[in-house]
Design an enzyme around this catalytic site. Structure first.
Site, PDB file in Angstrom:
ATOM      1  N   TYR A 148     -32.312 -30.145   3.185  1.00 47.75           N
ATOM      2  CA  TYR A 148     -31.917 -29.477   4.439  1.00 47.75           C
ATOM      3  C   TYR A 148     -31.838 -30.495   5.583  1.00 47.75           C
ATOM      4  O   TYR A 148     -30.816 -30.606   6.257  1.00 47.75           O
ATOM      5  CB  TYR A 148     -32.935 -28.387   4.723  1.00 47.75           C
ATOM      6  CG  TYR A 148     -32.700 -27.562   5.964  1.00 47.75           C
ATOM      7  CD1 TYR A 148     -31.716 -26.566   5.982  1.00 47.75           C
ATOM      8  CD2 TYR A 148     -33.486 -27.732   7.099  1.00 47.75           C
ATOM      9  CE1 TYR A 148     -31.530 -25.782   7.111  1.00 47.75           C
ATOM     10  CE2 TYR A 148     -33.300 -26.948   8.221  1.00 47.75           C
ATOM     11  CZ  TYR A 148     -32.322 -25.973   8.230  1.00 47.75           C
ATOM     12  OH  TYR A 148     -32.140 -25.198   9.348  1.00 47.75           O
ATOM     13  N   GLU A 150     -31.744 -33.862   5.636  1.00 52.09           N
ATOM     14  CA  GLU A 150     -30.728 -34.917   5.503  1.00 52.09           C
ATOM     15  C   GLU A 150     -29.327 -34.314   5.442  1.00 52.09           C
ATOM     16  O   GLU A 150     -28.367 -34.918   5.921  1.00 52.09           O
ATOM     17  CB  GLU A 150     -31.004 -35.777   4.267  1.00 52.09           C
ATOM     18  CG  GLU A 150     -32.327 -36.542   4.328  1.00 52.09           C
ATOM     19  CD  GLU A 150     -32.333 -37.700   5.333  1.00 52.09           C
ATOM     20  OE1 GLU A 150     -31.493 -37.734   6.260  1.00 52.09           O
ATOM     21  OE2 GLU A 150     -33.200 -38.590   5.196  1.00 52.09           O
ATOM     22  N   LYS A 152     -28.364 -31.711   7.116  1.00 47.58           N
ATOM     23  CA  LYS A 152     -28.020 -31.414   8.513  1.00 47.58           C
ATOM     24  C   LYS A 152     -27.747 -32.699   9.292  1.00 47.58           C
ATOM     25  O   LYS A 152     -26.908 -32.727  10.191  1.00 47.58           O
ATOM     26  CB  LYS A 152     -29.153 -30.633   9.177  1.00 47.58           C
ATOM     27  CG  LYS A 152     -29.293 -29.202   8.681  1.00 47.58           C
ATOM     28  CD  LYS A 152     -28.195 -28.323   9.264  1.00 47.58           C
ATOM     29  CE  LYS A 152     -28.429 -26.856   8.954  1.00 47.58           C
ATOM     30  NZ  LYS A 152     -27.415 -25.976   9.572  1.00 47.58           N
ATOM     31  N   ASN A 177     -37.198 -23.481  16.198  1.00 49.54           N
ATOM     32  CA  ASN A 177     -37.620 -22.221  15.544  1.00 49.54           C
ATOM     33  C   ASN A 177     -37.257 -20.991  16.393  1.00 49.54           C
ATOM     34  O   ASN A 177     -37.715 -20.874  17.532  1.00 49.54           O
ATOM     35  CB  ASN A 177     -39.135 -22.206  15.317  1.00 49.54           C
ATOM     36  CG  ASN A 177     -39.567 -23.297  14.369  1.00 49.54           C
ATOM     37  OD1 ASN A 177     -39.437 -24.483  14.673  1.00 49.54           O
ATOM     38  ND2 ASN A 177     -40.078 -22.922  13.208  1.00 49.54           N
ATOM     39  N   VAL A 190     -42.683 -18.154   9.338  1.00 52.43           N
ATOM     40  CA  VAL A 190     -44.022 -17.787   9.776  1.00 52.43           C
ATOM     41  C   VAL A 190     -44.042 -16.496  10.589  1.00 52.43           C
ATOM     42  O   VAL A 190     -44.953 -15.672  10.418  1.00 52.43           O
ATOM     43  CB  VAL A 190     -44.675 -18.973  10.530  1.00 52.43           C
ATOM     44  CG1 VAL A 190     -43.997 -19.265  11.856  1.00 52.43           C
ATOM     45  CG2 VAL A 190     -46.156 -18.736  10.716  1.00 52.43           C
ATOM     46  N   VAL A 191     -43.066 -16.282  11.467  1.00 47.59           N
ATOM     47  CA  VAL A 191     -43.146 -15.097  12.328  1.00 47.59           C
ATOM     48  C   VAL A 191     -42.992 -13.827  11.486  1.00 47.59           C
ATOM     49  O   VAL A 191     -43.781 -12.877  11.618  1.00 47.59           O
ATOM     50  CB  VAL A 191     -42.093 -15.157  13.462  1.00 47.59           C
ATOM     51  CG1 VAL A 191     -42.077 -13.843  14.232  1.00 47.59           C
ATOM     52  CG2 VAL A 191     -42.385 -16.326  14.404  1.00 47.59           C
ATOM     53  N   GLN A 212     -51.256 -27.119  13.242  1.00 51.98           N
ATOM     54  CA  GLN A 212     -49.869 -27.557  13.445  1.00 51.98           C
ATOM     55  C   GLN A 212     -49.193 -26.624  14.449  1.00 51.98           C
ATOM     56  O   GLN A 212     -49.493 -25.426  14.482  1.00 51.98           O
ATOM     57  CB  GLN A 212     -49.090 -27.618  12.118  1.00 51.98           C
ATOM     58  CG  GLN A 212     -48.728 -26.300  11.477  1.00 51.98           C
ATOM     59  CD  GLN A 212     -49.807 -25.731  10.584  1.00 51.98           C
ATOM     60  OE1 GLN A 212     -50.992 -25.984  10.774  1.00 51.98           O
ATOM     61  NE2 GLN A 212     -49.416 -24.922   9.614  1.00 51.98           N
ATOM     62  N   THR A 213     -48.280 -27.194  15.244  1.00 50.81           N
ATOM     63  CA  THR A 213     -47.669 -26.395  16.314  1.00 50.81           C
ATOM     64  C   THR A 213     -46.177 -26.191  16.084  1.00 50.81           C
ATOM     65  O   THR A 213     -45.518 -26.983  15.407  1.00 50.81           O
ATOM     66  CB  THR A 213     -47.847 -27.082  17.687  1.00 50.81           C
ATOM     67  OG1 THR A 213     -47.063 -28.286  17.707  1.00 50.81           O
ATOM     68  CG2 THR A 213     -49.302 -27.383  17.983  1.00 50.81           C
TER      69      THR A 213
END
Ligand code: NAD
Ligand code: UDP
Length: 316
Positions: A148, A150, A152, A177, A190-191, A212-213
């Site tokens: 994905y 590379e 993109k 995100n 995640v959401v 992680q953020t």
């Protein structure tokens, strides 16, 4: 431009972002051609548009050439969730690279303006924080996310080479995100994971220690940013970051979702996937200055809308 109104192609138009983009384009009066192979998109996302006289659907895979009469192209076709894009990684790279080549060839034939939906993943696991557009990134070229990331990055290269070689009118938008209604329940992002787990009372799965953020943008803001980029003057190509700089840890996100959904589900920890970026936050200075754009929807408001959407899906 064609006489009597603009015809806009949206590849990946039956997906999460693509369907919201089609809605917005129809609202503002465009003729919309939605191209999708339904790899991760669904007919239900575009069901309300199917009867609209200015909306047309073409089932087609962007890895194959396409010749249609259009003025503008938004190239979104590509699975976006890690579970989906890692399921068949060779296919993901093909979609990123061949899809970009086919859409650029179409833009060249039709002298159409073309926008690429790129991604914050081009920055990889960044050592510059927040990420400005001039940062070249830190991407693993051989890992599980590389198909994905590379893919993109190569698509961005193709866009800029088509501009240099063929004078094409291009825009490159790096999407951070984004969340909102029409995310898929099972796509592992995640959401949607946290909200569905919270609503069902299942364990809420925080990967790693949750430090992680990420920085989450509500879908309506993102679509406004994409439209602003597409409408920007021809000498503005980007790349431009579009996202919401409000950053939080995954642990904080889990707690926020539990609070807003009124759930008593437990938070549990599971292993962190390989190459999972430790931090991510867009520097949106360029979008503010060049596009006059900034996000407006707070995380709490956006999460409330998204929780309401998934609640209705679970209890029809
Ligand atoms: P999505 O998976 O919901 O939508 C992708 C759409 O592309 C689907 O409708 C799918 O069927 C279609 N598609 C996939 N391969 C295709 C092919 N070969 N030919 C034709 N159609 C194909 O994902 P999304 O979240 O809506 O993402 C849309 C775009 O935005 C993607 O290019 C993604 O890389 C980019 N993006 C999204 C996010 C995000 O947070 N949602 C972040 C960064 C970048
Ligand atoms: N994540 C998590 N629990 C989940 C799904 C994801 O803690 O159930 C984490 C994941 O490890 C990553 C972040 O949430 O750190 C965002 O993941 P997502 O797959 O949504 O997007 P991306 O990693 O591509 O930003």
């Amino acid at each position: 431009m064609r006489a009597g109104g603009q015809r806009t192609l949206v590849t990946g138009g039956a997906g999460f972002l693509g369907s919201h983009l089609c809605d917005a384009l129809i609202r503002r009066g465009d003729d919309v051609l939605c191209v999708d192979n339904f790899h991760t998109g669904t007919r239900s996302n575009i069901a309300p548009l199917l009867e609209h006289p200015r909306f047309e659907l073409l089932q087609h895979d962007v890895t194959l050439p396409l010749d249609v009469d259009v003025d503008r192209i938004f190239n979104l076709a590509c699975p976006a969730s890690p579970i989906h894009y890692q399921h068949d990684p060779v296919r993901t790279t093909r979609t990123c690279v061949l899809g970009a080549m086919n859409m650029l060839a179409l833009a060249e034939r039709r002298r159409a303006r073309i926008l690429q939906a790129s991604t914050s993943e081009v920055y990889g696991d960044p050592e510059v924080h927040p990420q400005p557009e001039h940062y070249w990134g830190r991407v693993n070229p051989i890992g599980l996310r590389s198909c994905y990331n590379e893919g993109k990055r190569c698509a961005e290269t193709l866009f800029f080479d088509y501009r240099r070689q063929h004078g094409l009118d291009i825009k490159v938008v790096r999407i951070f995100n984004t969340y909102g209604p029409r995310m898929y329940v099972g796509d592992g992002r995640v959401v949607s994971n946290f909200i569905n787990q919270a609503l069902r009372g299942d364990d809420v799965t925080v990967y790693g220690d949750g430090s992680q953020t990420r920085s989450f943008c509500y879908v309506d803001d993102l679509i406004d940013g994409m439209l602003a980029a597409m409408d920007s003057p021809a000498d503005f190509t980007g790349p431009v970051n579009v996202g919401n700089p409000a950053e939080l840890s995954m642990r904080e996100l889990a707690e926020r979702v539990l609070r807003l959904s009124g759930s008593r589900a437990r938070i549990v920890h599971q292993p962190l996937p390989p190459d999972d970026p430790k931090v991510r936050q867009p520097d949106i200075g360029l979008a503010r200055q060049a596009l006059g754009w900034q996000p407006r929807v707070s995380l709490d408001d956006g999460l409330r809308q998204t929780i309401a959407y998934f609640r209705a899906l679970l209890n029809p």
